[in-house]
Design a protein around this motif. Structure first.
Motif, short mmCIF file in Angstrom:
data_model
loop_
_atom_site.label_atom_id
_atom_site.label_comp_id
_atom_site.label_asym_id
_atom_site.label_seq_id
_atom_site.Cartn_x
_atom_site.Cartn_y
_atom_site.Cartn_z
N ARG A 85 0.83 -1.21 0.00
CA ARG A 85 0.00 0.00 0.00
C ARG A 85 0.86 1.25 0.00
NH1 ARG A 85 -3.06 -3.50 3.20
NH2 ARG A 85 -2.20 -2.72 5.15
N GLN A 86 1.96 1.22 0.77
CA GLN A 86 2.88 2.36 0.80
C GLN A 86 3.53 2.57 -0.56
OE1 GLN A 86 5.59 1.43 3.97
NE2 GLN A 86 4.21 2.15 5.58
N LEU A 87 3.95 1.48 -1.19
CA LEU A 87 4.56 1.59 -2.52
C LEU A 87 3.56 2.12 -3.54
CD1 LEU A 87 6.65 -1.70 -2.58
CD2 LEU A 87 7.51 0.64 -2.39
N ALA A 88 2.32 1.66 -3.45
CA ALA A 88 1.28 2.15 -4.36
C ALA A 88 1.06 3.65 -4.15
CB ALA A 88 -0.02 1.38 -4.16
N GLN A 89 1.05 4.08 -2.88
CA GLN A 89 0.87 5.50 -2.59
C GLN A 89 2.01 6.33 -3.18
OE1 GLN A 89 -1.64 7.11 -1.50
NE2 GLN A 89 -2.88 5.60 -0.45
N LEU A 90 3.23 5.81 -3.09
CA LEU A 90 4.37 6.51 -3.70
C LEU A 90 4.19 6.62 -5.21
CD1 LEU A 90 7.39 5.01 -1.73
CD2 LEU A 90 6.55 7.37 -1.65
N GLN A 91 3.74 5.54 -5.83
CA GLN A 91 3.55 5.56 -7.28
C GLN A 91 2.41 6.48 -7.67
OE1 GLN A 91 5.55 4.26 -9.69
NE2 GLN A 91 4.26 5.61 -10.91
N ILE A 92 1.37 6.52 -6.88
CA ILE A 92 0.25 7.43 -7.15
C ILE A 92 0.75 8.87 -7.16
CG2 ILE A 92 -1.86 8.40 -6.14
CD1 ILE A 92 -2.44 5.47 -5.16
N LYS A 93 1.53 9.21 -6.13
CA LYS A 93 2.08 10.57 -6.04
C LYS A 93 2.96 10.87 -7.25
CE LYS A 93 4.56 13.57 -2.85
NZ LYS A 93 5.19 13.68 -1.53
N ALA A 94 3.82 9.91 -7.61
CA ALA A 94 4.72 10.10 -8.75
C ALA A 94 3.94 10.24 -10.05
CB ALA A 94 5.70 8.94 -8.84
N SER A 95 2.89 9.45 -10.21
CA SER A 95 2.08 9.52 -11.43
C SER A 95 1.35 10.86 -11.54
CB SER A 95 1.08 8.37 -11.48
OG SER A 95 1.77 7.14 -11.64
N HIS A 96 0.82 11.34 -10.42
CA HIS A 96 0.16 12.66 -10.44
C HIS A 96 1.17 13.76 -10.79
CE1 HIS A 96 -3.94 11.82 -9.35
NE2 HIS A 96 -3.60 11.19 -8.25
N LYS A 97 2.37 13.65 -10.23
CA LYS A 97 3.41 14.64 -10.52
C LYS A 97 3.79 14.59 -12.00
CE LYS A 97 7.99 16.16 -9.22
NZ LYS A 97 9.30 15.72 -8.83
N GLN A 98 3.93 13.38 -12.51
CA GLN A 98 4.29 13.21 -13.92
C GLN A 98 3.20 13.79 -14.83
OE1 GLN A 98 4.53 9.15 -15.40
NE2 GLN A 98 6.41 9.69 -16.48
N ALA A 99 1.94 13.51 -14.50
CA ALA A 99 0.84 14.05 -15.30
C ALA A 99 0.88 15.57 -15.31
CB ALA A 99 -0.50 13.55 -14.76
N LYS A 100 1.12 16.17 -14.13
CA LYS A 100 1.20 17.63 -14.03
C LYS A 100 2.34 18.18 -14.88
CE LYS A 100 1.99 21.35 -10.76
NZ LYS A 100 2.57 21.70 -9.49
N GLU A 101 3.49 17.51 -14.80
CA GLU A 101 4.65 17.98 -15.56
C GLU A 101 4.43 17.85 -17.07
OE1 GLU A 101 7.78 15.66 -13.78
OE2 GLU A 101 8.00 17.07 -12.12
N PHE A 102 3.79 16.77 -17.50
CA PHE A 102 3.47 16.62 -18.91
C PHE A 102 2.50 17.70 -19.37
CE2 PHE A 102 4.77 11.96 -18.92
CZ PHE A 102 5.81 12.14 -19.82
N ARG A 103 1.52 18.03 -18.55
CA ARG A 103 0.56 19.08 -18.94
C ARG A 103 1.25 20.44 -19.01
NH1 ARG A 103 -3.89 16.42 -19.51
NH2 ARG A 103 -4.56 14.83 -18.05
N GLU A 104 2.16 20.69 -18.09
CA GLU A 104 2.93 21.95 -18.14
C GLU A 104 3.79 22.00 -19.40
OE1 GLU A 104 5.00 21.91 -14.39
OE2 GLU A 104 3.23 22.62 -13.29
N LEU A 105 4.40 20.89 -19.75
CA LEU A 105 5.21 20.82 -20.97
C LEU A 105 4.33 21.06 -22.19
CD1 LEU A 105 7.82 20.30 -22.52
CD2 LEU A 105 7.33 17.84 -22.32
N ALA A 106 3.15 20.45 -22.22
CA ALA A 106 2.23 20.65 -23.35
C ALA A 106 1.85 22.12 -23.48
CB ALA A 106 0.99 19.79 -23.18
N GLN A 107 1.66 22.79 -22.35
CA GLN A 107 1.31 24.21 -22.39
C GLN A 107 2.47 25.02 -22.95
OE1 GLN A 107 -1.69 25.50 -21.79
NE2 GLN A 107 -0.87 27.47 -22.42
N LYS A 108 3.69 24.69 -22.54
CA LYS A 108 4.87 25.40 -23.05
C LYS A 108 5.01 25.19 -24.56
CE LYS A 108 7.48 25.34 -18.77
NZ LYS A 108 8.64 24.79 -18.05
N VAL A 109 4.77 23.96 -24.99
CA VAL A 109 4.85 23.65 -26.44
C VAL A 109 3.82 24.48 -27.18
CG1 VAL A 109 4.45 21.86 -28.16
CG2 VAL A 109 5.82 21.35 -26.14
#
Length: 68
Positions: free
Chosen positions: A41-65
């Motif tokens: 469960r702890q590992l899943a929570q870490l991955q959830i956080k990382a996935s949300h961060k990655q999604a945010k970063e990709f959306r920011e990159l798309a905006q910059k593009v």
């Protein structure tokens, strides 16, 4: 393929990656309570956080593009 078309395609691919990361986080969130051990469960929570961060970063990159 002209410049504008290549930029649109790049933006589309980055948004697609953001959507995938968001979907993975959402699916993991639904599974966390079903996982058999606290460690998993702890590992899943870490991955959830990382996935949300990655999604945010990709959306920011798309905006910059889009703005370039």
């Amino acid at each position: 393929m002209d410049h504008d078309e290549s930029v649109r395609k790049f933006e589309h691919l980055v948004i697609k990656e953001a959507d995938g990361a968001h979907e993975a986080a959402t699916e993991l969130e639904a599974l966390v309570s079903l996982l058999p051990s606290e460690k998993s469960r702890q590992l899943a929570q870490l991955q959830i956080k990382a996935s949300h961060k990655q999604a945010k970063e990709f959306r920011e990159l798309a905006q910059k593009v889009k703005e370039s």
